[in-house]
Enzyme design. Sequence first.
Site, PDB file in Angstrom:
ATOM      1  CD  GLU A   1      -1.727   1.716   2.870  1.00 23.23           C
ATOM      2  OE1 GLU A   1      -1.316   2.859   3.115  1.00 23.23           O
ATOM      3  OE2 GLU A   1      -2.120   0.928   3.769  1.00 23.23           O
ATOM      4  CG  HIS A   2       3.464   2.692   3.375  1.00 22.60           C
ATOM      5  ND1 HIS A   2       4.220   3.589   4.078  1.00 22.60           N
ATOM      6  CD2 HIS A   2       2.386   2.412   4.134  1.00 22.60           C
ATOM      7  CE1 HIS A   2       3.629   3.852   5.239  1.00 22.60           C
ATOM      8  NE2 HIS A   2       2.520   3.141   5.295  1.00 22.60           N
TER       9      HIS A   2
ATOM     10  CD  GLU B   1       2.623   3.160   9.535  1.00 25.31           C
ATOM     11  OE1 GLU B   1       3.231   3.511   8.503  1.00 25.31           O
ATOM     12  OE2 GLU B   1       1.510   2.621   9.506  1.00 25.31           O
TER      13      GLU B   1
END
Lengths: 423, 436
Positions: free
Chosen positions: A66-67, A138
């Site tokens: 996704e990133h 993160e």
Amino acid sequence: MTRSELLEEVVACHRLGCGLEVCVYPKPGFAKKYALLATRYGSNDTRFRVNGEEAMTPAGIAHFLEHKLFEAEDGSIDDVFARQGAYSNAFTNYTTTAYLFSCTDGFETSLKTLVDFVFSPRFTYEGVEREKGIIEQEIRMNQDQPGWQVVSELIRSLFHFHPAREDVAGTVESVRSIDVETLRKCYNTFYHPSNMTLFAIGDISMQQVVDLVEQEMERFRHGHAPVVERVRPDEPVTVARRQHSRKMMVSRPLVCMGYKDPDVGYDGERLARKVVTAEVLLSMLVGRSSQLFSQLYAEGIIDNSFSWDYSFDRDYAFVMFDGRTPDPQAFVDGLTWGFERFRTKGPDAEALERTRRFLMGTWLKEFNSLEAIAYQYLDYHFLGMNLFRRLEMAAAVTREEVMAMAENLLIEENKSVSMVLPA
Amino acid sequence: MPSGFRTMHLSDGIDLHILVDRKFKTVGATAVVHAHISSETVTKNALLPRVLRRGTERIPETMDLERRLEELYGATLDVGVSKKGTRHLLAFHVEVAEARYVGAGSQLFRAAVELLRDVMLRPARGADGALRHDYVAQEKENLRRLIESLIDDKQAWAMRRCMEVMFPGDDAALFKYGRVEDIEGISPAELSSWHQELFGAAPIDIFVVGNCDEESVVNDVGEVFSLNRAVAKLPPAAGAAGTSQARDGEKVNTVVETMDVSQGHLVMGYRTGLRLGDADWPAMVVTDGVFGRYSHSKLFQVVREREALAYSVWSALDPTRGLMLVSAGVDFGAREKCVELVEGQLRAVKAGQVSAEELDNTLRGMARDFALMSDHPGSLVDFALEAKVNEVDLGVEDLKNAVAKVTLDGIVHAASRARLDTVYFLTHKEGPASEG
């Protein structure tokens, strides 16, 4: 076309020649327009067989993908959308990865951008290495959050082998082991249009969206859909461990108490009915108007941080109750005692009717928000459930169903407790 | 798109504003009680809605009140306080399903409005006739915790401190939740008599937005809120801040304070003298947009993106007091450089250095923001309230149209009104090895 006469809502789904499903939900009068392109691929899908060949991939790879997709040649896709006057975002959860934007004007331009970037992956060695550092940050940031820790550890307590044990972002080690080749393999396996749905909502027409997406998809060559089988370990019905606690920098203890649901292995209408029953049961048990909530609140054992959540998918489900408390043992004992009392006494008829009404009104309100509809609709749709039927189901849930669920779910064998205590 | 509220007088000091929009599945009623803020009453005002929310004469127990809301098909009842200039606003909001979607009787809205009235005007009382002592005690404690927890939001804290510094001794700088030191001394009897006094004479606005029938709303609200009161007129909301002129030529007031913070928080207070309703207000709105409201604005692009000096940086307007405020999260050592950069960007706007692209992006952003308001009843109510408090007859559409016509000349003119008054900086205590 799915329509609700009661709610005066309608949604239409159409499958394009390339396999992509397009769902359009018209909301006349709303200024906002919103579109979401989602694939049935989440953090739980690390082990799979594609065209007969088995693959084991690192935890967190769906989120990593996704990133990477969210990157443009010259920076972030966010900037491209911002120049069009749109706001964009993306998320990954256990079962789904989704890319989305919202806008008021220029919907068609932004819709093209959405389709283009999701179907034009660019994985480079340098880009992948750079991303590892960002995701590592993160993960470490999450690990510092007591509220996140207490839930993570509960899930690890409830499940022996199920991939839900792993955090969506994976671990620092698993993320480090991700490479370009594995990303490509996962992309080719799970980002085939036949595994994906484009959902659009707002003051828009079905035909307009379908024509535009169809035309845009012609730019991409997709071969036959791969034959994909998700491999899941056999998960026992028992919990993996009864209790877990750790110390962190918190002013008051955090407790998260969960029950693993043994009744799993199906989707569709049957799952929808179970979920609605769970909501009725839990609202009655510990909702703001319940005896149990009032009592524990008055005794200072729970406060406004108290919440509960029923999580579900085809192959697993659990309920958790969490909050801050001065006395973790009183929190656990108080709730457990309340559940036992409920199982022996059951709800009175007045409480059941009141709770049905409460849920109908609460769920009705969600149809005021395009975002709420989009998220809920996709969750339901991917599990073969009809969101529109939720209100009717709430009205139809019986006392027997509620009691059967309490008997089956809220028992000692299914229970585990996770705590974060002041260091 | 709805053009705006339809307003009617119900009785002395009570106005009803209705906006029918059938795209919503629910209808909401928000009753707002207007009070003039002062140090004697601010904490009592903040406490009142919380106590009133606990129970009514007819339904005195909180748990039973929750049950009543569930019976009304999951109606929600929210209370709160806000502040616009010297106006302290106590809001009571009920939101209920449009009856036909849940198969309810047609009296659902009426029942919700009655509950709203009971919460506001017919509270649960103890044997002594005062507001219930247990509720007062519990909500005093909750309010104390709330005020104390707000110190965790350092950026908001810095903003409040900047206002206090900018308007010393002015009631307009009082915090909307009041003062911790007042809480202890508020007795149930005192709170009760303040409730009587305030609600007996305060102007009240009732906003109804959503899926409803205008005629029956007028009927229901008119009957339920038929009150016989003598209402006092409140002083202008701009207070002393609005009337005092920019301190032209005077030195900028710089205040640095320390606290246990992980980054520096900078607030810059500008006086513009431009308020909602002024001819130049639409131009000021666009000026703020070009300067610091958006991620494409000058402040974000220069201070954050180009110079990497701030983690966050934005500007906002106070339409009641005629202020423009800049807020930035910066490194401890970067205050002076950041102030200089912000000032430099404002000088650029004043000099007309705004590209066609910047202006275009801003106008498009504003058109989007105005359009989106129609999807959010809360922001429509807030806009109408802003106009009411400032005694201006202005609808969302009016301002939207005026903003769309703003030119670069207008921006230059509006920007020239902004004078830096106060620089407030919240930083860490400097000392040996204070890190970590």
